[in-house]
Scaffold this motif. Sequence first.
Motif, PDB file in Angstrom:
ATOM      1  N   ALA A 301       0.816  -1.216   0.000  1.00  0.00           N
ATOM      2  CA  ALA A 301       0.000   0.000   0.000  1.00  0.00           C
ATOM      3  C   ALA A 301       0.849   1.265   0.000  1.00  0.00           C
ATOM      4  N   ALA A 302       2.070   1.171   0.504  1.00  0.00           N
ATOM      5  CA  ALA A 302       2.964   2.334   0.561  1.00  0.00           C
ATOM      6  C   ALA A 302       3.988   2.345  -0.573  1.00  0.00           C
ATOM      7  N   SER A 303       3.897   1.377  -1.499  1.00  0.00           N
ATOM      8  CA  SER A 303       4.899   1.220  -2.553  1.00  0.00           C
ATOM      9  C   SER A 303       4.520   1.989  -3.821  1.00  0.00           C
ATOM     10  N   LEU A 304       5.492   2.129  -4.704  1.00  0.00           N
ATOM     11  CA  LEU A 304       5.290   2.780  -5.998  1.00  0.00           C
ATOM     12  C   LEU A 304       5.984   1.967  -7.079  1.00  0.00           C
ATOM     13  N   HIS A 305       5.275   1.750  -8.189  1.00  0.00           N
ATOM     14  CA  HIS A 305       5.836   1.052  -9.342  1.00  0.00           C
ATOM     15  C   HIS A 305       5.799   1.990 -10.542  1.00  0.00           C
ATOM     16  N   VAL A 306       6.950   2.276 -11.110  1.00  0.00           N
ATOM     17  CA  VAL A 306       7.048   3.070 -12.332  1.00  0.00           C
ATOM     18  C   VAL A 306       7.269   2.112 -13.494  1.00  0.00           C
ATOM     19  N   GLN A 327       1.364  16.881 -27.203  1.00  0.00           N
ATOM     20  CA  GLN A 327       2.204  16.463 -28.320  1.00  0.00           C
ATOM     21  C   GLN A 327       3.648  16.288 -27.864  1.00  0.00           C
ATOM     22  N   PRO A 328       4.009  15.082 -27.421  1.00  0.00           N
ATOM     23  CA  PRO A 328       5.393  14.832 -26.982  1.00  0.00           C
ATOM     24  C   PRO A 328       6.381  15.009 -28.127  1.00  0.00           C
ATOM     25  N   VAL A 329       7.485  15.651 -27.833  1.00  0.00           N
ATOM     26  CA  VAL A 329       8.508  15.885 -28.846  1.00  0.00           C
ATOM     27  C   VAL A 329       9.790  15.170 -28.454  1.00  0.00           C
ATOM     28  N   ALA A 330      10.513  14.681 -29.435  1.00  0.00           N
ATOM     29  CA  ALA A 330      11.809  14.064 -29.191  1.00  0.00           C
ATOM     30  C   ALA A 330      12.752  15.110 -28.619  1.00  0.00           C
ATOM     31  N   GLY A 331      13.473  14.725 -27.565  1.00  0.00           N
ATOM     32  CA  GLY A 331      14.370  15.643 -26.903  1.00  0.00           C
ATOM     33  C   GLY A 331      13.716  16.447 -25.800  1.00  0.00           C
ATOM     34  N   GLY A 332      12.405  16.248 -25.601  1.00  0.00           N
ATOM     35  CA  GLY A 332      11.675  17.012 -24.594  1.00  0.00           C
ATOM     36  C   GLY A 332      11.574  16.326 -23.253  1.00  0.00           C
ATOM     37  N   GLY A 333      12.256  15.201 -23.100  1.00  0.00           N
ATOM     38  CA  GLY A 333      12.234  14.500 -21.823  1.00  0.00           C
ATOM     39  C   GLY A 333      11.257  13.345 -21.811  1.00  0.00           C
ATOM     40  N   PRO A 334      11.263  12.548 -20.743  1.00  0.00           N
ATOM     41  CA  PRO A 334      10.383  11.393 -20.640  1.00  0.00           C
ATOM     42  C   PRO A 334       8.913  11.806 -20.623  1.00  0.00           C
ATOM     43  N   ILE A 335       8.054  10.866 -21.001  1.00  0.00           N
ATOM     44  CA  ILE A 335       6.625  11.141 -21.074  1.00  0.00           C
ATOM     45  C   ILE A 335       5.879  10.417 -19.965  1.00  0.00           C
ATOM     46  N   LEU A 336       4.834  11.064 -19.487  1.00  0.00           N
ATOM     47  CA  LEU A 336       3.870  10.453 -18.582  1.00  0.00           C
ATOM     48  C   LEU A 336       2.713   9.970 -19.446  1.00  0.00           C
ATOM     49  N   LYS A 337       2.384   8.676 -19.367  1.00  0.00           N
ATOM     50  CA  LYS A 337       1.345   8.096 -20.218  1.00  0.00           C
ATOM     51  C   LYS A 337       0.017   8.056 -19.467  1.00  0.00           C
ATOM     52  N   ILE A 338      -1.018   8.567 -20.111  1.00  0.00           N
ATOM     53  CA  ILE A 338      -2.331   8.688 -19.481  1.00  0.00           C
ATOM     54  C   ILE A 338      -3.386   8.123 -20.427  1.00  0.00           C
ATOM     55  N   ASN A 339      -4.328   7.337 -19.871  1.00  0.00           N
ATOM     56  CA  ASN A 339      -5.425   6.789 -20.660  1.00  0.00           C
ATOM     57  C   ASN A 339      -6.637   6.599 -19.766  1.00  0.00           C
ATOM     58  N   GLY A 350      -0.070   8.870  -8.912  1.00  0.00           N
ATOM     59  CA  GLY A 350       1.101   8.410  -9.650  1.00  0.00           C
ATOM     60  C   GLY A 350       1.725   9.526 -10.464  1.00  0.00           C
ATOM     61  N   ALA A 351       0.877  10.353 -11.089  1.00  0.00           N
ATOM     62  CA  ALA A 351       1.381  11.482 -11.865  1.00  0.00           C
ATOM     63  C   ALA A 351       2.154  12.447 -10.982  1.00  0.00           C
ATOM     64  N   ALA A 352       1.645  12.693  -9.785  1.00  0.00           N
ATOM     65  CA  ALA A 352       2.330  13.600  -8.869  1.00  0.00           C
ATOM     66  C   ALA A 352       3.669  13.023  -8.424  1.00  0.00           C
ATOM     67  N   ALA A 353       3.701  11.715  -8.176  1.00  0.00           N
ATOM     68  CA  ALA A 353       4.959  11.077  -7.769  1.00  0.00           C
ATOM     69  C   ALA A 353       5.995  11.160  -8.890  1.00  0.00           C
ATOM     70  N   TRP A 354       5.562  10.976 -10.137  1.00  0.00           N
ATOM     71  CA  TRP A 354       6.484  11.055 -11.265  1.00  0.00           C
ATOM     72  C   TRP A 354       6.975  12.490 -11.472  1.00  0.00           C
ATOM     73  N   ALA A 355       6.073  13.454 -11.337  1.00  0.00           N
ATOM     74  CA  ALA A 355       6.470  14.861 -11.470  1.00  0.00           C
ATOM     75  C   ALA A 355       7.516  15.215 -10.423  1.00  0.00           C
ATOM     76  N   SER A 356       7.347  14.698  -9.215  1.00  0.00           N
ATOM     77  CA  SER A 356       8.314  14.954  -8.149  1.00  0.00           C
ATOM     78  C   SER A 356       9.667  14.332  -8.475  1.00  0.00           C
ATOM     79  N   GLY A 389      -1.641  -4.799  -6.804  1.00  0.00           N
ATOM     80  CA  GLY A 389      -2.300  -3.756  -6.039  1.00  0.00           C
ATOM     81  C   GLY A 389      -1.382  -2.623  -5.650  1.00  0.00           C
ATOM     82  N   ILE A 390      -0.189  -2.572  -6.238  1.00  0.00           N
ATOM     83  CA  ILE A 390       0.757  -1.483  -5.968  1.00  0.00           C
ATOM     84  C   ILE A 390       0.440  -0.315  -6.905  1.00  0.00           C
ATOM     85  N   ARG A 391       0.421   0.920  -6.340  1.00  0.00           N
ATOM     86  CA  ARG A 391       0.169   2.076  -7.194  1.00  0.00           C
ATOM     87  C   ARG A 391       1.206   2.116  -8.313  1.00  0.00           C
ATOM     88  N   THR A 392       0.716   2.261  -9.549  1.00  0.00           N
ATOM     89  CA  THR A 392       1.590   2.186 -10.712  1.00  0.00           C
ATOM     90  C   THR A 392       1.377   3.400 -11.600  1.00  0.00           C
TER      91      THR A 392
END
Length: 427
Positions: A301-306, A327-339, A350-356, A389-392
């Motif tokens: 419950a306290a874990s994170l999976h990227v 519109q992700p661009v090459a050279g603009g850094g890693p992308i956060l995938k959302i669906n 998860g988005a907040a953890a990745w932004a951090s 069940g780990i936040r991903t």
Amino acid sequence: MTAVPEAARAHIADLGAFVQASPSSYHAARVADDRLVAAGFAELDERAAWDLAPGSKNVVVRDGSVIAFVLPAEVGATTPFAIVGAHTDSPSFKLKPKPTTMGPGGWRQLGWEVYGGPLLNSWLDRELRLAGRLVTRDGSEHLVSTGAIARIPQLAVHLDRSVNDGLTLDRQRHTAPVWGLGDAESADILAVLAAEAGVSPDEIGGFDIVAADAQEPRTFGAGDELFASGRLDNLLSTHAGLTAIEHAAPASSIAMFAAFDHEEIGSSSRSGAAGPFHEEVLTRILGSFGASAEDRARSFAASLHVSSDVGHAVHPNYPERHDPANQPVAGGGPILKINASQRYATDAHGAAAWASACADAGVPSQEFVSNNQVPCGSTIGPISATRLGIRTVDVGVPILSMHSARELTAVVDPWYLSRAMSAVLAR
């Protein structure tokens, strides 16, 4: 044009060497294992009892999958995990039983199945190597890799005047490669592979052999800011996670790198993300410190999976296939995938953890979401989240030509991804 940092160039050179040494998932797992052992990780045997000590670094391999982890100095039954995940396989072709065949005109050919969803046309008229494992009747496994040995020849335009109006390939008839001349008795591909592995063909009891692009990875373009290679999906993420775990020094979490086989065909195998491997390793780690079912639930419950897999950069020739605002661009850094349909496992937390993590690493980040008319693929993320069940959160690097025999990325982005992964593993 912005100059590419030397650290990014060193990372991309190492990625190129990793791809060359990893033409199959089995090679990728072995190369990762060898690198980690050289970095001080202890190899674990799944058949033996594990005696894990705080602060220790460990790695375990199952077939074409590898899991490595670093324990913090203070670890207990409820210590959470910080995980970066990827996959080791790529769309390709896999040898069938009785793989040596004879085609019309005296051509020796190979019988193989389509593995995953490759862009079939990208494999035409390209020198290919064969790689994977041979298992002898005594149960011993032998990794094998050839040089350029096969080629799928395209029909000449003179024999198909409509080819440029639309190419349709029959997966059985039109993807069989040539690999020599002469009758079927004059050479057998299994004998060639056995000789490469140093075993007798009569000893072979089973084999898992796939095709890979024989051309070496390389940088190109103005300022050498672009990188072309086979198997970027998903050795790019596998390599980024590997380089991050090599130097991981977690503060209060168990840092883990997990790369699984068979993602391209659904992950449902004993070594895939949908199989038991990951959960078994997590459970055994916590069990070493006396964890109960309650303790394990608290840890998860306290874990994170990227979950990291390559994504789509905006294609300059097909901009209408992308979302008009994201519109992700090459050279603009890693992308956060959302669906919205959870084809990617990202949620707000998860988005907040990745932004951090990206902020801590000092790397730029961007978002990817599909055009509503163009459904997206999926990753190990939703599978692992459902199973554990780990936040991903799903992330990646924007590339062009995904599932081609040879894909394209910006030199700087894999380095950015690895730095952000390092920030995750430092939790």
